[in-house]
Scaffold this motif. Structure first.
Motif, PDB file in Angstrom:
ATOM      1  N   ASN A  53      21.469  20.935  -2.029  1.00  0.00           N
ATOM      2  CA  ASN A  53      20.464  21.973  -1.811  1.00  0.00           C
ATOM      3  C   ASN A  53      20.791  22.841  -0.599  1.00  0.00           C
ATOM      4  OD1 ASN A  53      17.784  22.388  -0.006  1.00  0.00           O
ATOM      5  ND2 ASN A  53      17.318  22.858  -2.136  1.00  0.00           N
ATOM      6  N   ALA A  54      21.269  22.216   0.476  1.00  0.00           N
ATOM      7  CA  ALA A  54      21.495  22.941   1.729  1.00  0.00           C
ATOM      8  C   ALA A  54      22.793  23.736   1.730  1.00  0.00           C
ATOM      9  CB  ALA A  54      21.485  21.958   2.897  1.00  0.00           C
ATOM     10  N   TRP A  55      23.834  23.187   1.145  1.00  0.00           N
ATOM     11  CA  TRP A  55      25.140  23.824   1.256  1.00  0.00           C
ATOM     12  C   TRP A  55      25.492  24.734   0.085  1.00  0.00           C
ATOM     13  CZ3 TRP A  55      29.287  20.013   3.625  1.00  0.00           C
ATOM     14  CH2 TRP A  55      28.990  19.857   4.986  1.00  0.00           C
ATOM     15  N   ALA A  56      24.631  24.850  -0.892  1.00  0.00           N
ATOM     16  CA  ALA A  56      24.942  25.680  -2.057  1.00  0.00           C
ATOM     17  C   ALA A  56      25.214  27.132  -1.658  1.00  0.00           C
ATOM     18  CB  ALA A  56      23.803  25.608  -3.071  1.00  0.00           C
ATOM     19  N   LEU A  57      24.304  27.726  -0.903  1.00  0.00           N
ATOM     20  CA  LEU A  57      24.460  29.130  -0.528  1.00  0.00           C
ATOM     21  C   LEU A  57      25.612  29.339   0.459  1.00  0.00           C
ATOM     22  CD1 LEU A  57      23.513  32.062  -0.672  1.00  0.00           C
ATOM     23  CD2 LEU A  57      21.883  31.543   1.172  1.00  0.00           C
ATOM     24  N   PRO A  58      25.707  28.567   1.557  1.00  0.00           N
ATOM     25  CA  PRO A  58      26.826  28.803   2.486  1.00  0.00           C
ATOM     26  C   PRO A  58      28.197  28.656   1.843  1.00  0.00           C
ATOM     27  CG  PRO A  58      25.155  27.428   3.527  1.00  0.00           C
ATOM     28  CD  PRO A  58      24.783  27.548   2.080  1.00  0.00           C
ATOM     29  N   ILE A  59      28.381  27.625   1.026  1.00  0.00           N
ATOM     30  CA  ILE A  59      29.693  27.420   0.408  1.00  0.00           C
ATOM     31  C   ILE A  59      29.987  28.519  -0.606  1.00  0.00           C
ATOM     32  CG2 ILE A  59      30.976  25.914  -1.164  1.00  0.00           C
ATOM     33  CD1 ILE A  59      29.888  23.536   0.299  1.00  0.00           C
ATOM     34  N   TRP A  60      28.987  28.939  -1.381  1.00  0.00           N
ATOM     35  CA  TRP A  60      29.188  30.008  -2.346  1.00  0.00           C
ATOM     36  C   TRP A  60      29.590  31.307  -1.644  1.00  0.00           C
ATOM     37  CZ3 TRP A  60      30.490  31.434  -6.874  1.00  0.00           C
ATOM     38  CH2 TRP A  60      30.155  32.694  -7.385  1.00  0.00           C
ATOM     39  N   MET A  61      28.919  31.645  -0.550  1.00  0.00           N
ATOM     40  CA  MET A  61      29.257  32.865   0.177  1.00  0.00           C
ATOM     41  C   MET A  61      30.635  32.757   0.825  1.00  0.00           C
ATOM     42  SD  MET A  61      26.793  34.774  -0.599  1.00  0.00           S
ATOM     43  CE  MET A  61      27.341  36.173   0.385  1.00  0.00           C
ATOM     44  N   LEU A  62      31.001  31.555   1.265  1.00  0.00           N
ATOM     45  CA  LEU A  62      32.329  31.354   1.835  1.00  0.00           C
ATOM     46  C   LEU A  62      33.408  31.555   0.771  1.00  0.00           C
ATOM     47  CD1 LEU A  62      34.005  30.531   4.312  1.00  0.00           C
ATOM     48  CD2 LEU A  62      33.743  28.141   3.590  1.00  0.00           C
ATOM     49  N   LEU A  63      33.178  31.037  -0.420  1.00  0.00           N
ATOM     50  CA  LEU A  63      34.132  31.224  -1.519  1.00  0.00           C
ATOM     51  C   LEU A  63      34.273  32.705  -1.869  1.00  0.00           C
ATOM     52  CD1 LEU A  63      33.128  28.283  -3.903  1.00  0.00           C
ATOM     53  CD2 LEU A  63      35.168  28.430  -2.461  1.00  0.00           C
ATOM     54  N   ARG A  64      33.162  33.404  -1.918  1.00  0.00           N
ATOM     55  CA  ARG A  64      33.194  34.824  -2.229  1.00  0.00           C
ATOM     56  C   ARG A  64      33.920  35.609  -1.147  1.00  0.00           C
ATOM     57  NH1 ARG A  64      28.199  37.863  -3.167  1.00  0.00           N
ATOM     58  NH2 ARG A  64      29.801  39.340  -3.747  1.00  0.00           N
ATOM     59  N   TYR A  65      33.758  35.187   0.105  1.00  0.00           N
ATOM     60  CA  TYR A  65      34.398  35.874   1.222  1.00  0.00           C
ATOM     61  C   TYR A  65      35.914  35.666   1.204  1.00  0.00           C
ATOM     62  CZ  TYR A  65      35.661  36.934   6.076  1.00  0.00           C
ATOM     63  OH  TYR A  65      36.257  37.435   7.202  1.00  0.00           O
ATOM     64  N   LEU A  66      36.347  34.442   0.913  1.00  0.00           N
ATOM     65  CA  LEU A  66      37.772  34.114   0.961  1.00  0.00           C
ATOM     66  C   LEU A  66      38.521  34.568  -0.283  1.00  0.00           C
ATOM     67  CD1 LEU A  66      37.589  30.522   2.489  1.00  0.00           C
ATOM     68  CD2 LEU A  66      38.194  32.646   3.660  1.00  0.00           C
ATOM     69  N   GLY A  69      38.531  38.166  -5.388  1.00  0.00           N
ATOM     70  CA  GLY A  69      39.037  38.468  -6.719  1.00  0.00           C
ATOM     71  C   GLY A  69      38.646  37.440  -7.758  1.00  0.00           C
ATOM     72  N   LYS A  70      38.302  36.230  -7.321  1.00  0.00           N
ATOM     73  CA  LYS A  70      37.955  35.150  -8.251  1.00  0.00           C
ATOM     74  C   LYS A  70      36.452  34.937  -8.365  1.00  0.00           C
ATOM     75  CE  LYS A  70      42.208  32.504  -7.449  1.00  0.00           C
ATOM     76  NZ  LYS A  70      42.773  31.190  -7.015  1.00  0.00           N
ATOM     77  N   PHE A  71      35.723  35.196  -7.299  1.00  0.00           N
ATOM     78  CA  PHE A  71      34.282  34.931  -7.284  1.00  0.00           C
ATOM     79  C   PHE A  71      33.527  36.231  -7.021  1.00  0.00           C
ATOM     80  CE2 PHE A  71      36.429  31.093  -5.773  1.00  0.00           C
ATOM     81  CZ  PHE A  71      35.934  30.144  -6.647  1.00  0.00           C
ATOM     82  N   SER A  72      32.606  36.530  -7.908  1.00  0.00           N
ATOM     83  CA  SER A  72      31.778  37.720  -7.758  1.00  0.00           C
ATOM     84  C   SER A  72      30.305  37.320  -7.799  1.00  0.00           C
ATOM     85  CB  SER A  72      32.081  38.734  -8.859  1.00  0.00           C
ATOM     86  OG  SER A  72      31.795  38.188 -10.139  1.00  0.00           O
ATOM     87  N   GLY A  73      29.504  38.028  -7.048  1.00  0.00           N
ATOM     88  CA  GLY A  73      28.084  37.715  -6.986  1.00  0.00           C
ATOM     89  C   GLY A  73      27.250  38.670  -7.810  1.00  0.00           C
ATOM     90  N   ASP A  74      25.964  38.479  -7.752  1.00  0.00           N
ATOM     91  CA  ASP A  74      25.022  39.376  -8.400  1.00  0.00           C
ATOM     92  C   ASP A  74      23.778  39.442  -7.531  1.00  0.00           C
ATOM     93  OD1 ASP A  74      23.512  37.039  -8.951  1.00  0.00           O
ATOM     94  OD2 ASP A  74      24.581  36.760 -10.834  1.00  0.00           O
ATOM     95  N   LEU A  75      22.766  40.107  -8.033  1.00  0.00           N
ATOM     96  CA  LEU A  75      21.572  40.324  -7.217  1.00  0.00           C
ATOM     97  C   LEU A  75      20.922  39.016  -6.798  1.00  0.00           C
ATOM     98  CD1 LEU A  75      19.799  42.553  -6.054  1.00  0.00           C
ATOM     99  CD2 LEU A  75      18.412  42.454  -8.120  1.00  0.00           C
ATOM    100  N   ARG A  76      20.964  38.010  -7.662  1.00  0.00           N
ATOM    101  CA  ARG A  76      20.313  36.731  -7.363  1.00  0.00           C
ATOM    102  C   ARG A  76      21.295  35.658  -6.898  1.00  0.00           C
ATOM    103  NH1 ARG A  76      15.908  35.911 -12.298  1.00  0.00           N
ATOM    104  NH2 ARG A  76      14.756  37.862 -11.955  1.00  0.00           N
ATOM    105  N   GLU A  77      22.574  36.000  -6.805  1.00  0.00           N
ATOM    106  CA  GLU A  77      23.606  34.995  -6.483  1.00  0.00           C
ATOM    107  C   GLU A  77      23.360  33.757  -7.354  1.00  0.00           C
ATOM    108  OE1 GLU A  77      26.072  35.783  -5.023  1.00  0.00           O
ATOM    109  OE2 GLU A  77      25.678  37.227  -3.453  1.00  0.00           O
ATOM    110  N   THR A  78      23.423  33.965  -8.666  1.00  0.00           N
ATOM    111  CA  THR A  78      23.000  32.962  -9.641  1.00  0.00           C
ATOM    112  C   THR A  78      23.621  31.580  -9.441  1.00  0.00           C
ATOM    113  OG1 THR A  78      22.615  34.733 -11.230  1.00  0.00           O
ATOM    114  CG2 THR A  78      22.769  32.487 -12.106  1.00  0.00           C
ATOM    115  N   PRO A  79      24.939  31.458  -9.214  1.00  0.00           N
ATOM    116  CA  PRO A  79      25.503  30.108  -9.016  1.00  0.00           C
ATOM    117  C   PRO A  79      24.881  29.377  -7.841  1.00  0.00           C
ATOM    118  CG  PRO A  79      27.238  31.691  -9.472  1.00  0.00           C
ATOM    119  CD  PRO A  79      26.000  32.482  -9.250  1.00  0.00           C
ATOM    120  N   ALA A  80      24.705  30.079  -6.715  1.00  0.00           N
ATOM    121  CA  ALA A  80      24.107  29.444  -5.537  1.00  0.00           C
ATOM    122  C   ALA A  80      22.641  29.111  -5.786  1.00  0.00           C
ATOM    123  CB  ALA A  80      24.249  30.355  -4.326  1.00  0.00           C
ATOM    124  N   PHE A  81      21.909  30.043  -6.391  1.00  0.00           N
ATOM    125  CA  PHE A  81      20.488  29.825  -6.634  1.00  0.00           C
ATOM    126  C   PHE A  81      20.266  28.638  -7.573  1.00  0.00           C
ATOM    127  CE2 PHE A  81      16.395  31.194  -8.695  1.00  0.00           C
ATOM    128  CZ  PHE A  81      15.620  31.036  -7.558  1.00  0.00           C
TER     129      PHE A  81
END
Length: 297
Positions: A53-66, A69-81
């Motif tokens: 529950n706690a690390w879903a958003l930070p890790i998802w944003m870290l993956l998107r940052y690094l 080209g492989k990870f893309s988000g959306d308005l709700r950041e569906t994978p993290a949410f």
């Protein structure tokens, strides 16, 4: 609310967003480490759920940052949410004593919702509308950039210009947009449209890490110039970027299609940082220059 009041309100709101985002991610990382400690000593699956529950958003944003080209988000950041909700469900099903884990998991969900649906919003000041000339911009070197001069310059006259304002190097969505733009270059060349990448990040050339072999003009705006204020958020950069020695200013994401004389043909002013406008959206607007009479080479 008049423009002068808004001019004072925007920087304060940006600073609040900056502090909240830093505090929220610091909290989520810390909550995850606490869950690891308690899970190690107790073996209770409840703490495993809290970790998810706690690390879903930070890790998802870290993956998107690094790897934009492989990870893309959306308005709700569906994978993290979705992962946050899965972690919360595990906690609710396993914590029969209704201990601290439940309250922490619910608070983490609240933090996520505030981050997604409020603190990622953009407040655009008054900007030039369609059929108006695009204003001159002052770059970091002190020179003045004009859209009309860009369209007229180069080896051949241009049909127009596509201006992309990037939030900055710290933004995963800006990086992802750059990766997408690589697939738009051929269409821009075919239509003779000049691509212009604009930001307020002093680390010149960071865009080349994500978009290479592209005939794109790159501008770094002077955040203190009055002419640039509608396009630059004075306190738009995240706090961690500032603590690492970066600048506080960041561009408000937007996209502009201009004709060869510098008039605005189309504009995209997103209301959220996570939807700056993808390559397909931009590709679908290039037809607006078809009616422009190209000058003879």
């Amino acid at each position: 609310m008049n423009a002068s009041v808004l001019g004072h309100f925007y920087p304060v709101m940006n600073k609040f967003k900056c502090f909240f985002t830093f505090a929220a991610f610091f909290w989520l990382w810390g909550c995850g480490f606490l869950a690891i400690q308690r899970w190690f000593f107790t073996g209770d699956a409840t703490w495993c759920g809290l970790l998810i529950n706690a690390w879903a958003l930070p890790i998802w944003m870290l993956l998107r940052y690094l790897w934009p080209g492989k990870f893309s988000g959306d308005l709700r950041e569906t994978p993290a949410f979705t992962t946050v909700l899965i972690g919360l469900a595990i906690v609710l099903l396993t914590d029969t004593d209704r201990g601290a884990a439940i309250y922490l998991a619910i608070y983490n969900l609240f933090v996520l919702l505030v981050y997604l649906f409020h603190l990622s919003s953009i407040a655009h000041p008054k900007l030039p509308d369609t059929d108006n000339t695009f204003p001159q911009l002052k770059v970091r070197s002190g020179d003045v950039w004009s859209a009309g001069n860009t369209a007229e310059g180069g080896k051949a006259a241009r049909a127009g210009s596509l201006l992309i304002f990037l939030r900055g190097r710290h933004c995963a969505d800006s990086r992802h947009l750059l990766v997408e733009l690589s697939g738009l270059v051929r269409e821009l060349d075919r239509r003779s449209v000049q691509l212009v990448l604009i930001d307020a990040d002093e680390r010149t050339g960071w865009q080349r890490q994500w978009i290479s072999d592209v005939d794109a003009q790159q501008l770094t705006l002077d955040p203190r110039a009055n002419s640039n204020r509608p396009f630059v958020a004075a306190a738009g950069a995240p706090l961690w970027e500032i603590l690492l020695g970066g600048k506080a200013a960041a561009c408000r994401p937007s996209a502009w299609l201009l004709d060869r004389e510098g008039y605005v043909v189309w504009r995209h002013l997103p209301g959220n940082y996570r939807v700056p406008g993808g390559a397909e959206l931009l590709r679908g607007q290039l037809f607006r220059l078809d009616d422009e009479e190209l000058p003879e080479n």
